[in-house]
Design a protein around this motif. Structure first.
Motif, PDB file in Angstrom:
ATOM      1  N   ASP A   1       6.457   0.774   7.788  1.00 47.62           N
ATOM      2  CA  ASP A   1       7.613   1.665   7.719  1.00 47.62           C
ATOM      3  C   ASP A   1       8.817   0.880   8.221  1.00 47.62           C
ATOM      4  OD1 ASP A   1       6.145   3.753   6.713  1.00 47.62           O
ATOM      5  OD2 ASP A   1       5.934   4.806   8.626  1.00 47.62           O
TER       6      ASP A   1
ATOM      7  N   SER B   1      -0.095   5.056   7.210  1.00 49.57           N
ATOM      8  CA  SER B   1       0.603   3.921   7.791  1.00 49.57           C
ATOM      9  C   SER B   1      -0.147   3.375   9.006  1.00 49.57           C
ATOM     10  CB  SER B   1       2.031   4.306   8.173  1.00 49.57           C
ATOM     11  OG  SER B   1       2.704   4.766   7.021  1.00 49.57           O
TER      12      SER B   1
ATOM     13  N   ASP C   1       1.076   0.527   0.885  1.00 47.09           N
ATOM     14  CA  ASP C   1       1.169   1.773   1.640  1.00 47.09           C
ATOM     15  C   ASP C   1       2.161   2.660   0.903  1.00 47.09           C
ATOM     16  OD1 ASP C   1       1.064   3.722   3.593  1.00 47.09           O
ATOM     17  OD2 ASP C   1       2.549   2.756   4.875  1.00 47.09           O
TER      18      ASP C   1
ATOM     19  N   THR D   1       6.975   7.785   5.725  1.00 47.73           N
ATOM     20  CA  THR D   1       7.160   6.681   4.804  1.00 47.73           C
ATOM     21  C   THR D   1       7.915   7.196   3.597  1.00 47.73           C
ATOM     22  OG1 THR D   1       5.005   5.897   5.515  1.00 47.73           O
ATOM     23  CG2 THR D   1       5.922   4.893   3.539  1.00 47.73           C
TER      24      THR D   1
HETATM   25 MG    MG Z   1       3.300   6.612   6.333  1.00 46.41          MG
END
Ligand code: MG
Ligand code: GDP
Length: 600
Positions: free
Chosen positions: A44, A20, A78, A55
């Motif tokens: 996030d 992230s 992500d 996450t």
């Molecule tokens: Mg993450």
């Protein structure tokens, strides 16, 4: 943007290796978010992610980037690292042509690095290994690179060394993605065809579908059809994630973006579905295998009047997490509710938290259980998701041939000095050691077959404490095998409480019976009468405890004259905050329902 100027890629890694944070840096470099010098993990987005620093949802973002005088459209996804969310990862990978495998240069390869690598490799994706956190004094990039070579057979001569935190080496990441990851294939002239790979609910536009356009293009006003249901929709909005929803005039072949098409109910959005244009049907894409629930738990409204509202919340939330399975359940003790299936206990915990925080739900959750199978003598096999479905003693004796429980193949990675304690840990959890190999001269990778039920209880916590946090762990399902199962019942004042029952391996019953009775004694508050607690199996009492009645003179001493009134008031106030459920005359707090699984 023609497809050769598009790159769709994801970042995969073990939890906390910096996915992230790297996503933040890339979004900054491309001006999607402003540079603040802070690590914000902007992708996030959920409150639970921010609080826990993990996450749980894959998120995508589109960026524009210039390289060698050419403009590129880069779509980044992500992904979560934790094993419980690997379903999110595999869905995201279907929308990508390649992935960055991020490895913390201080920690080296961990169990989820291995699991996520093989997910991507299995999908045929180009994998670019990158070493992160080289700014740390403990970083050993050469050693981590050797591990990557030996575990994945990827050459690492040109491996990037970066620090997502300080920004070192970040400039090289997108050029490397452009050079090594192939552009999406597909044709602008073929009829529109798109994979639906994620959905969520938006206050303003309703159901939002995240799609990867495989052929053709789509714009507002187009009429599309779902291959799954055959239902026709008019497209009300198309756009990209930038990083929030940003409408565009169209989405073209190779692009990842969202559409909103006035779906009336959340059940219509089916992850893995293929959309095509009305009157131009296409061969549907393979879609996804449904997620297999590994852990089941009951959810009930504290106040039965909230059933309908909770039903709607659960539906909306499962739209955003298609790996949760939902069945109605009725409990004698708790009334109408649901039996939800999750991929693991962290997944379950996160779902509960999201239900409470994002939907303001007031719920009670029962102890998680794995799904068991009962094989009958007449050849029928039945799945059991709740202990109350477990056959009684007579049926067991006369009609049941065998009971089966689910197993997983697990991977443990840890420094060599913990080998002894890890082997012991596996054997005390009914594990079957398969192999152990060395990733380098001092890191061991152990493969072990374990009952899923052991993982649901305390395996993970024990693993962390026995290895001082140095061991990592991952697993995948490995089917069912015969196992001697029994049901443990809990009686309060002589009455069995279905929501407290549990199914377990015969060898655990004596200890569990004693532990559960003790734990219930600790969490049930004294009332104006004695409460007897008994745990039984096949009608035999295993343990008993008593919660003694509240003695009036004692409270009088503590609180002075009007103690009763004061206590009542205090109790009332507490009740607003505490989740309680009355079973017969006995008030049970939420903890009581979970006391079956937390091993002491
Ligand atoms: Mg993450
Ligand atoms: P994820 O779980 O893979 O998404 O990891 P995060 O991006 O949430 O990062 C986990 C932790 O590692 C955070 O505290 C980050 O600030 C930290 N971190 C990420 N990249 C670096 C790095 O390059 N160097 C250092 N020292 N810390 C980093």
């Amino acid at each position: 943007y023609p497809p050769d100027r598009i790159r769709n890629f994801s970042i995969i890694a073990h939890i906390d290796h910096g996915k992230s944070t790297l996503a933040d840096r890339l979004l900054e470099t491309t001006g999607v978010i402003s540079k603040t010098g802070k690590n914000r993990q902007v992708l996030d987005k959920l409150k639970v992610e921010r609080e826990r620093g993990i996450t749980v949802k894959a998120q995508s973002a589109s960026m524009f980037y210039e390289h060698d005088g050419q403009k590129y459209l880069m779509n980044l996804i992500d992904t979560p690292g934790h094993v419980d969310f690997s379903y999110e990862v595999s869905r995201s990978l279907a929308a990508c042509q390649g992935t960055i495998l991020l490895v913390d240069a201080a920690q080296g390869i961990q169990a989820q690095t291995v699991a996520n690598f093989f997910l991507a490799f299995g999908e045929g994706l180009e994998v670019i290994p990158i070493l992160n956190k080289v700014d740390l004094p403990t970083a050993e990039p050469e050693r981590a690179a050797l591990q990557i070579e030996s575990a994945f057979e990827i050459p690492t001569n040109n491996i990037l060394h970066i620090s997502a935190k300080t920004g070192l080496g970040i400039d090289m990441v997108l050029p490397s993605v452009i050079e090594k990851i192939p552009p999406p294939t597909g044709s602008a002239d073929s009829p529109f065809k798109a994979l639906l790979f994620d959905t969520w609910y938006d206050k303003y536009v309703g159901v939002v579908c995240l799609i990867a356009v495989k052929d053709g293009a789509i714009k507002r006003g187009d009429k599309i059809v779902s291959s799954y249901s055959g239902t026709k929709y008019e497209v009300a909005e198309v756009g990209i994630m930038h990083p929030e929803q940003k409408p565009t005039t169209q989405l073209q072949v190779g692009q990842v973006g969202y559409i909103a098409c006035n779906m009336k109910t959340v059940a219509e959005a089916h992850v893995g579905d293929t959309f095509y244009k009305d009157k131009h049907p296409v061969e549907p894409l393979p879609g996804f295998e449904p997620a297999k629930s590994m852990v089941f738990a009951g959810i009930f409204p504290i106040d039965a009047g909230e059933f309908d509202r909770l039903n709607e919340s659960i539906q909306k939330l499962t739209l955003n997490d298609s790996s949760v399975s939902v069945h109605k359940e009725t409990s004698a003790a708790l009334g109408q509710g649901w039996r939800l299936g999750f991929l693991g206990t962290l997944h379950m915990d996160v779902f509960r938290q999201r239900l409470e925080e994002e939907y303001d739900a007031n719920i009670l959750m029962t102890s998680p259980t794995v799904p068991y199978q009962i094989k009958y003598k007449d050849g029928i096999t039945k799945f059991i998701r709740t202990p109350s479905e477990f056959p009684n003693a007579i049926v067991m004796q006369e009609r049941v041939e065998s009971t089966m429980e689910p197993f997983v193949s697990s991977t443990l990675i840890f420094p060599e000095q913990y080998l002894g304690s890890m082997l012991e840990l596996c054997s005390t959890h009914r594990g079957d050691i398969q192999t152990h190999t060395y990733l380098d001269e001092s890191r061991v990778m152990l493969k072990c077959k374990l009952p899923m039920a052991e993982i649901v209880t305390d395996f993970y916590d024990r693993l962390k404490s026995k290895s001082q946090g140095f061991a990592s762990f991952d697993y995948e399902e490995a089917g069912y095998a015969r196992s001697d199962l029994v049901k443990l019942e809990v009686l309060l004042n002589g009455e069995p409480v279905d929501a407290l029952a549990a199914v377990m391996h015969k060898s655990s019953i004596a200890t569990a019976g004693r532990d559960i009775a003790k734990r219930l004694k600790d969490v049930i508050r004294r009332q104006l009468f004695d409460i007897s607690i008994q745990t039984t199996s096949n009608g035999k009492v295993i343990a008993r405890e008593t919660v003694k009645q509240l003695r009036k003179d004692v409270t009088a001493k503590c609180y002075g004259g009007d103690a009763r009134r004061k206590m009542k008031l205090l109790d009332k106030q507490k009740e607003g905050k505490k989740r309680m459920k009355k079973i017969g005359r006995v008030e049970l707090p939420q903890e009581a329902f979970l006391s079956v699984m937390t091993k002491s």
